[in-house]
Design a protein around this motif. Structure first.
Motif, PDB file in Angstrom:
ATOM      1  N   VAL A  64    -127.652 -93.846 -15.928  1.00  0.00           N
ATOM      2  CA  VAL A  64    -126.909 -92.281 -16.311  1.00  0.00           C
ATOM      3  C   VAL A  64    -126.934 -92.754 -17.702  1.00  0.00           C
ATOM      4  CG1 VAL A  64    -125.769 -90.720 -16.121  1.00  0.00           C
ATOM      5  CG2 VAL A  64    -127.735 -91.286 -14.373  1.00  0.00           C
ATOM      6  N   PHE A  65    -125.820 -93.565 -18.169  1.00  0.00           N
ATOM      7  CA  PHE A  65    -125.292 -94.206 -19.175  1.00  0.00           C
ATOM      8  C   PHE A  65    -125.680 -93.874 -20.396  1.00  0.00           C
ATOM      9  CE2 PHE A  65    -121.635 -95.405 -16.123  1.00  0.00           C
ATOM     10  CZ  PHE A  65    -120.734 -95.582 -16.194  1.00  0.00           C
ATOM     11  N   GLU A  66    -127.559 -94.505 -19.883  1.00  0.00           N
ATOM     12  CA  GLU A  66    -128.413 -94.449 -21.176  1.00  0.00           C
ATOM     13  C   GLU A  66    -127.201 -95.901 -22.702  1.00  0.00           C
ATOM     14  OE1 GLU A  66    -129.823 -91.244 -22.676  1.00  0.00           O
ATOM     15  OE2 GLU A  66    -130.709 -90.414 -20.688  1.00  0.00           O
ATOM     16  N   GLY A  67    -127.393 -96.844 -21.895  1.00  0.00           N
ATOM     17  CA  GLY A  67    -126.860 -97.881 -23.166  1.00  0.00           C
ATOM     18  C   GLY A  67    -125.294 -98.161 -23.668  1.00  0.00           C
ATOM     19  N   THR A  68    -125.153 -96.484 -22.965  1.00  0.00           N
ATOM     20  CA  THR A  68    -123.010 -96.574 -23.339  1.00  0.00           C
ATOM     21  C   THR A  68    -122.883 -96.862 -22.662  1.00  0.00           C
ATOM     22  OG1 THR A  68    -122.906 -94.479 -22.560  1.00  0.00           O
ATOM     23  CG2 THR A  68    -123.082 -94.120 -24.692  1.00  0.00           C
ATOM     24  N   HIS A  69    -121.151 -96.801 -22.434  1.00  0.00           N
ATOM     25  CA  HIS A  69    -120.197 -98.253 -21.448  1.00  0.00           C
ATOM     26  C   HIS A  69    -119.294 -97.237 -20.997  1.00  0.00           C
ATOM     27  CE1 HIS A  69    -121.817-101.933 -24.162  1.00  0.00           C
ATOM     28  NE2 HIS A  69    -121.152-102.315 -22.558  1.00  0.00           N
ATOM     29  N   LEU A 102    -119.935 -87.903 -29.316  1.00  0.00           N
ATOM     30  CA  LEU A 102    -119.428 -88.614 -28.615  1.00  0.00           C
ATOM     31  C   LEU A 102    -119.735 -90.535 -28.905  1.00  0.00           C
ATOM     32  CD1 LEU A 102    -119.246 -86.662 -25.247  1.00  0.00           C
ATOM     33  CD2 LEU A 102    -117.448 -87.919 -26.195  1.00  0.00           C
ATOM     34  N   LYS A 103    -121.592 -90.167 -29.293  1.00  0.00           N
ATOM     35  CA  LYS A 103    -121.897 -91.568 -29.540  1.00  0.00           C
ATOM     36  C   LYS A 103    -120.791 -92.595 -30.235  1.00  0.00           C
ATOM     37  CE  LYS A 103    -126.755 -89.716 -29.693  1.00  0.00           C
ATOM     38  NZ  LYS A 103    -127.402 -88.983 -29.538  1.00  0.00           N
ATOM     39  N   PRO A 104    -120.278 -92.386 -31.345  1.00  0.00           N
ATOM     40  CA  PRO A 104    -119.595 -93.763 -31.854  1.00  0.00           C
ATOM     41  C   PRO A 104    -117.960 -93.668 -31.311  1.00  0.00           C
ATOM     42  CG  PRO A 104    -119.867 -91.529 -33.597  1.00  0.00           C
ATOM     43  CD  PRO A 104    -120.178 -90.783 -32.330  1.00  0.00           C
ATOM     44  N   TYR A 105    -118.200 -93.657 -30.073  1.00  0.00           N
ATOM     45  CA  TYR A 105    -117.032 -93.514 -29.212  1.00  0.00           C
ATOM     46  C   TYR A 105    -117.549 -94.484 -27.954  1.00  0.00           C
ATOM     47  CZ  TYR A 105    -113.948 -90.824 -31.928  1.00  0.00           C
ATOM     48  OH  TYR A 105    -113.024 -90.666 -32.961  1.00  0.00           O
ATOM     49  N   ASP A 106    -118.783 -94.673 -28.212  1.00  0.00           N
ATOM     50  CA  ASP A 106    -119.980 -95.325 -27.212  1.00  0.00           C
ATOM     51  C   ASP A 106    -120.152 -94.598 -25.469  1.00  0.00           C
ATOM     52  OD1 ASP A 106    -121.440 -97.210 -25.842  1.00  0.00           O
ATOM     53  OD2 ASP A 106    -119.586 -99.046 -25.211  1.00  0.00           O
ATOM     54  N   ALA A 107    -119.565 -93.228 -26.049  1.00  0.00           N
ATOM     55  CA  ALA A 107    -119.958 -91.945 -24.697  1.00  0.00           C
ATOM     56  C   ALA A 107    -120.293 -91.459 -23.790  1.00  0.00           C
ATOM     57  CB  ALA A 107    -118.263 -91.901 -24.817  1.00  0.00           C
ATOM     58  N   GLY A 146    -115.076 -86.603  -5.099  1.00  0.00           N
ATOM     59  CA  GLY A 146    -114.299 -85.597  -4.865  1.00  0.00           C
ATOM     60  C   GLY A 146    -115.372 -83.806  -5.274  1.00  0.00           C
ATOM     61  N   ALA A 147    -116.596 -84.468  -5.128  1.00  0.00           N
ATOM     62  CA  ALA A 147    -117.174 -82.657  -5.181  1.00  0.00           C
ATOM     63  C   ALA A 147    -118.849 -82.822  -4.022  1.00  0.00           C
ATOM     64  CB  ALA A 147    -117.878 -82.837  -6.203  1.00  0.00           C
ATOM     65  N   PRO A 148    -118.335 -82.727  -3.156  1.00  0.00           N
ATOM     66  CA  PRO A 148    -119.284 -82.804  -1.664  1.00  0.00           C
ATOM     67  C   PRO A 148    -120.297 -81.743  -1.752  1.00  0.00           C
ATOM     68  CG  PRO A 148    -116.759 -81.883  -0.655  1.00  0.00           C
ATOM     69  CD  PRO A 148    -116.834 -82.322  -2.401  1.00  0.00           C
ATOM     70  N   PRO A 149    -121.694 -81.403  -1.009  1.00  0.00           N
ATOM     71  CA  PRO A 149    -122.151 -80.278  -0.479  1.00  0.00           C
ATOM     72  C   PRO A 149    -121.414 -79.519  -0.389  1.00  0.00           C
ATOM     73  CG  PRO A 149    -122.807 -82.129   0.227  1.00  0.00           C
ATOM     74  CD  PRO A 149    -121.517 -82.672  -0.295  1.00  0.00           C
ATOM     75  N   GLY A 150    -121.487 -78.235  -1.069  1.00  0.00           N
ATOM     76  CA  GLY A 150    -120.728 -76.857  -1.261  1.00  0.00           C
ATOM     77  C   GLY A 150    -119.619 -76.830  -1.101  1.00  0.00           C
ATOM     78  N   GLY A 151    -118.890 -77.852  -2.146  1.00  0.00           N
ATOM     79  CA  GLY A 151    -117.619 -77.812  -2.101  1.00  0.00           C
ATOM     80  C   GLY A 151    -117.404 -77.809  -4.088  1.00  0.00           C
ATOM     81  N   GLY A 152    -115.968 -77.783  -4.680  1.00  0.00           N
ATOM     82  CA  GLY A 152    -115.821 -77.352  -5.507  1.00  0.00           C
ATOM     83  C   GLY A 152    -115.756 -78.752  -6.814  1.00  0.00           C
ATOM     84  N   PHE A 153    -115.913 -78.225  -8.300  1.00  0.00           N
ATOM     85  CA  PHE A 153    -116.587 -78.829  -9.053  1.00  0.00           C
ATOM     86  C   PHE A 153    -115.341 -80.039  -9.199  1.00  0.00           C
ATOM     87  CE2 PHE A 153    -113.368 -75.428 -10.381  1.00  0.00           C
ATOM     88  CZ  PHE A 153    -112.692 -76.203 -11.499  1.00  0.00           C
ATOM     89  N   ALA A 154    -115.183 -80.820 -10.671  1.00  0.00           N
ATOM     90  CA  ALA A 154    -114.042 -81.892 -10.125  1.00  0.00           C
ATOM     91  C   ALA A 154    -115.048 -82.678 -12.037  1.00  0.00           C
ATOM     92  CB  ALA A 154    -114.206 -83.121  -9.773  1.00  0.00           C
ATOM     93  N   VAL A 155    -114.133 -82.805 -12.553  1.00  0.00           N
ATOM     94  CA  VAL A 155    -114.536 -83.932 -13.577  1.00  0.00           C
ATOM     95  C   VAL A 155    -113.938 -85.844 -13.304  1.00  0.00           C
ATOM     96  CG1 VAL A 155    -114.191 -84.714 -16.224  1.00  0.00           C
ATOM     97  CG2 VAL A 155    -114.272 -82.652 -15.531  1.00  0.00           C
ATOM     98  N   ASN A 156    -115.852 -86.615 -13.262  1.00  0.00           N
ATOM     99  CA  ASN A 156    -114.574 -87.908 -12.827  1.00  0.00           C
ATOM    100  C   ASN A 156    -115.732 -88.327 -14.550  1.00  0.00           C
ATOM    101  OD1 ASN A 156    -114.463 -88.742 -10.523  1.00  0.00           O
ATOM    102  ND2 ASN A 156    -115.568 -87.127 -10.360  1.00  0.00           N
ATOM    103  N   VAL A 157    -114.764 -89.828 -14.457  1.00  0.00           N
ATOM    104  CA  VAL A 157    -114.451 -90.281 -15.693  1.00  0.00           C
ATOM    105  C   VAL A 157    -115.139 -92.476 -15.478  1.00  0.00           C
ATOM    106  CG1 VAL A 157    -114.207 -91.385 -17.537  1.00  0.00           C
ATOM    107  CG2 VAL A 157    -113.050 -89.842 -17.604  1.00  0.00           C
ATOM    108  N   PHE A 158    -116.011 -93.298 -16.105  1.00  0.00           N
ATOM    109  CA  PHE A 158    -116.994 -93.948 -15.485  1.00  0.00           C
ATOM    110  C   PHE A 158    -116.934 -94.921 -16.138  1.00  0.00           C
ATOM    111  CE2 PHE A 158    -118.547 -90.870 -12.719  1.00  0.00           C
ATOM    112  CZ  PHE A 158    -117.734 -91.250 -11.483  1.00  0.00           C
TER     113      PHE A 158
END
Length: 229
Positions: A64-69, A102-107, A146-158
């Protein structure tokens, strides 16, 4: 329209009070810089090898990163069988139309939802969303971040190291506002958000439920969906 308005003063008085406010604004900016510095020092946790569903079929989380880190994921709420999904998520993600910066930031920044991929992509097209969507309907990934079925929204960073993915940060609720330009703009207005929790002078328009002025998912589709241009 309300008749309540800020008091009218001379230019010198206005500038003096603005200067006093600027001291607090600059202090808040420095505090946000300190928060970001602490965020960069957080430890991370290794993630299992998840498989998500993309527009072209199954894809590993690492791919899913498509080559970014670095990867930002917005976990979009999804309710099975509903024609129109969460208006908050729909409106929030509608603002992200140009992400190449975001591409120049490798994201990269993507949406992951619990909805089946075919339904998710159809909804994406209907509401005019420009982001890349993935489905975690057949994976525990959403529930694990933190975002199960029927649950809330979230933002995660990897963060990716080869084929190994680590989770570095997470937020939900009002923590997502820092990624938005909508609320910061509204907060500049004299009347602000007009919501019940907001600290405003007597007579100011307020008392509305949180989100009362948000557009519905249908409104978003009309503004950004097919035929809107």
């Amino acid at each position: 329209m309300t008749t309540a308005m800020p008091p009218v003063v001379d230019g010198d008085t206005w500038q003096r009070e603005l200067d006093e406010l600027r001291i607090r604004e600059k202090a808040a900016t420095r505090e946000l810089d300190a928060v970001a510095a602490q965020r960069r020092r957080l430890p991370m946790v290794r993630m299992p090898d998840y498989t998500l569903e993309g527009e072209n079929g199954p894809v590993s989380l690492a791919d899913v990163f498509e080559g970014t880190h670095q990867l930002i994921v917005y976990n979009h709420m999804w309710f099975e069988g509903e024609e129109w999904q969460c208006p908050g998520c729909t409106g929030y993600t509608a603002q992200f139309t140009r992400l190449d910066f975001l591409k120049p930031y490798d994201a990269r920044f993507v949406i992951v939802t619990q909805g089946p991929i075919d339904e998710a992509l159809e909804y994406k097209r209907r509401v005019g969303n420009r982001m890349t969507w993935y489905s975690t309907a057949n994976s525990p990934f959403g529930a694990d971040v933190g975002a199960p079925p029927g649950g809330g929204f979230a933002v995660n960073v990897f963060l990716r190291d080869g084929d190994t993915v680590y989770r570095t940060w997470h937020t939900n609720g009002r923590g997502t506002e820092q990624l938005s330009h909508t609320f910061p703009l509204i907060d500049l207005l004299p009347y602000g958000r007009r919501e019940a929790w907001q600290d405003s002078p007597d007579g100011w328009p307020k008392g509305e439920e949180a989100g009362a002025r948000w557009g519905s998912s249908q409104d978003i589709a009309a503004a950004y969906g097919p035929g809107s241009e």
